[in-house]
Design an enzyme around this catalytic site. Structure first.
Site, PDB file in Angstrom:
ATOM      1  CG  ASP A 265     -42.910  13.350  69.188  1.00 47.41           C
ATOM      2  OD1 ASP A 265     -43.860  13.847  68.545  1.00 47.41           O
ATOM      3  OD2 ASP A 265     -42.582  12.157  69.099  1.00 47.41           O
TER       4      ASP A 265
ATOM      5  CE  LYS B 142     -24.854  20.479  66.945  1.00 44.35           C
ATOM      6  NZ  LYS B 142     -24.804  21.093  68.283  1.00 44.35           N
TER       7      LYS B 142
ATOM      8  CG  ASP C  34     -40.103  12.891  64.120  1.00 42.79           C
ATOM      9  OD1 ASP C  34     -41.086  12.916  64.873  1.00 42.79           O
ATOM     10  OD2 ASP C  34     -39.682  11.852  63.577  1.00 42.79           O
TER      11      ASP C  34
ATOM     12  CE1 TYR D 186     -36.159  10.883  60.479  1.00 42.06           C
ATOM     13  CE2 TYR D 186     -38.278  11.973  60.262  1.00 42.06           C
ATOM     14  CZ  TYR D 186     -37.239  11.526  61.047  1.00 42.06           C
ATOM     15  OH  TYR D 186     -37.281  11.699  62.408  1.00 42.06           O
TER      16      TYR D 186
ATOM     17  CG  ASP E 146     -26.824  21.752  71.002  1.00 41.73           C
ATOM     18  OD1 ASP E 146     -27.274  22.631  70.259  1.00 41.73           O
ATOM     19  OD2 ASP E 146     -25.624  21.677  71.319  1.00 41.73           O
TER      20      ASP E 146
END
Ligand code: NAD
Length: 495
Positions: free
Chosen positions: A382, A232, A378, A181, A354
């Site tokens: 959620d 990851k 993020d 970001y 994942d």
């Protein structure tokens, strides 16, 4: 009997507690409320109601703070400042200097929500959301704590089966000020074919990983002692020009970006066709500079195409590649692993993002504390929030090494219900409880608020988002009143 919210651990570090001498003027509280003796402590709180339902939910939280303050001998001085769209309309910028200064000078900051249709087409620097990023940066809050707890009263509101959702109690610790970001380079360009491209960079410095990892270990230590670090890190282990597993896409290195090219001709069945269409869409979005949006989109596609694990993995892997997450993730894992030796009482595990996305809906009870980077946090927080039933129930805390923390519900400004007295104020009320606990070290006052929320739910009061047949449907204001009554009645019961 009300269940515990399980948020009850002490502040992560001895933060600045800012206890000030008692004010000469005791605050005035409603005569129907219990009140304690002269306040012995005083705190300045900056309130940022923001847009949409923000002012409605902040008003409820402010009342709850005032009441517990009166019971605990704490004086709160509130400073209400414009932020987001409201500030844009008033001053032309989403975060006026006065607002940031007030926030920095206060003991803690409570934010409602920002954003709305009116400002959606503004240039980026004039969007309400930009103000929020500026506020987080200005306060140097790098650790975002997002609890997701399934309350017994709301277990039926979960989208998961009761036996899967029941008892879930996890905390996502998300890095907030680094990663894709904020990473550079970012922007738009052209590739060798003259096509427009868009790119973002996932980048972390060692100290950024170190400090968030320490917060996470401390957090886990004060909960059930289990920390799962999500990354990851497997991506780097492959050559960038080799083909993705599952026979789906081909990756090519272009400058600093990794591209995924879908090859429809290699598809063998309909599921693959769908996967490749999605990958193509992701690539398109990335070329338009919307990489983060596409990752969000990707998660919602897991279930429709989720019959084939290979396809899901392929999709997420390719999307992760789009973010160039590999190297940063490798460093992440290395540093988190190194720090683990300083916390022998915390059991550390690692999980690829994942898999974490799938495990959160398969068996969320396996998680205690999760630590992850900005973009994965993020998305995962959620996802975790939906397990609890409603976005209207979830608080969050953003903390720095020192200075005031930022406390806010995780939901947005909900323009579809703004001004209709339909908002659930409990996420903001619980954010106020986090403010008391993590921001000010006022554990007892925080517990009063948490207990009152559970009590109001036990008595059957529900806003529309958590309502089910047979319970009492109320609006935002009435829910706030019920919480106040619960705070009062808890005091009476304790006397
Ligand atoms: P949202 O969270 O505002 O709303 C999503 C859905 O949840 C809507 O149907 C809404 O009615 C419902 N909802 C949200 N909070 C609720 C509550 N307290 N009680 C009952 N229902 C609630 O997300 P969105 O619609 O994607 O975004 C709307 C605006 O909010 C956008 O401008 C977005 O940028 C902004 N936003 C701000 C923040 C923030 O301030 N931290 C976070 C997310 C989104």
């Amino acid at each position: 009997m009300a269940a515990s919210l399980q948020l009850n651990f002490k502040p992560l570090k001895p933060r600045l507690l800012h206890a000030k001498p008692a004010s000469k003027t005791a605050p005035k509280f409603s005569s129907i409320r219990c009140s304690a003796a002269t306040p012995s402590k005083s705190y300045t709180l900056t309130l940022l109601p923001g847009d949409g339902i923000g002012p409605e939910v902040i008003s409820v939280a402010k009342n709850a703070l005032q009441l517990v303050g009166s019971l605990e001998g704490i004086e709160f001085k509130f400073k209400e400042m414009p932020m987001g769209g409201a500030a844009l309309d008033l001053t032309g910028v989403p975060l006026p200097e006065e607002t940031l200064s007030a926030a920095k000078e206060s003991d803690a900051v409570l934010l409602g929500a920002i954003g709305g249709y009116k400002w959606d087409n503004n240039e980026k620097h004039l969007k309400p959301e930009t103000g929020l990023l500026q506020l987080r940066a200005g306060l140097q809050v790098f650790a975002n704590l997002r609890p997701a707890t399934v309350l017994p009263q709301l277990v039926d509101a979960s989208t998961l089966k009761k036996e899967v959702a029941e008892g879930v109690d996890l905390m996502v610790v998300r890095e907030l000020t680094g990663g894709i970001y904020f990473g550079k380079p970012r922007g738009f360009g052209k590739n060798e074919n003259g096509e427009e491209t868009g790119f973002n960079t996932e980048v972390y410095a060692a100290n950024e990983i170190d400090r968030i990892a320490r917060v996470a270990f401390e957090t886990a230590r004060k909960r059930r002692g289990k920390l799962c670090s999500v990354d990851k890190a497997n991506v780097l282990e492959r050559r960038v020009d080799e083909e993705c597993d599952g026979g789906g896409g081909r990756r090519r290195r272009r400058g600093k970006r990794t591209m995924v090219v879908a090859e429809k001709k290699r598809t063998e069945n309909n599921a693959n066709m769908l996967t490749f269409s999605v990958i193509e869409w992701l690539v398109l979005q990335t070329q338009c500079g919307e990489g983060d949006v596409c990752i969000h989109f990707m998660l919602f596609l897991i279930f429709p195409i989720g019959q084939s694990t290979t396809n899901v993995n392929l999709l997420i892997e390719c999307a992760a590649l789009l973010c160039d997450n590999g190297q940063a993730s490798m460093l992440w894992r290395k540093i988190v692993t190194n720090i683990a030796s300083e916390f022998p009482d915390v059991e550390l595990s690692h999980m690829y993002v994942d898999n974490a996305a799938m495990q959160l809906v398969r068996n969320p009870k396996q998680f205690d504390t999760i630590v992850t980077n900005n973009i994965f946090g993020d998305i995962l927080s959620d996802e975790a929030s939906m397990i609890t039933g409603s976005i209207g129930m979830l608080p969050s805390a953003s903390l720095g090494a020192s200075g005031p923390g930022l406390f806010e519900p995780i939901h947005g400004s909900a323009p579809d219900i703004a001004g209709q007295d339909k908002a659930n104020p409990l996420a903001t009320v619980l954010s106020a409880a986090m403010l008391l606990k993590y921001g000010l070290g006022e554990e007892k006052a925080a517990q009063r608020i948490e207990a009152a929320v559970l009590d109001a739910l036990d008595r059957g009061y529900r806003t529309g988002d958590i309502y089910s047949t047979g319970l009492k449907l109320v609006g935002c204001k009435e829910m706030g009143e019920e919480v106040l009554k619960s705070i009062d009645s808890k005091v009476a019961a304790a006397v």
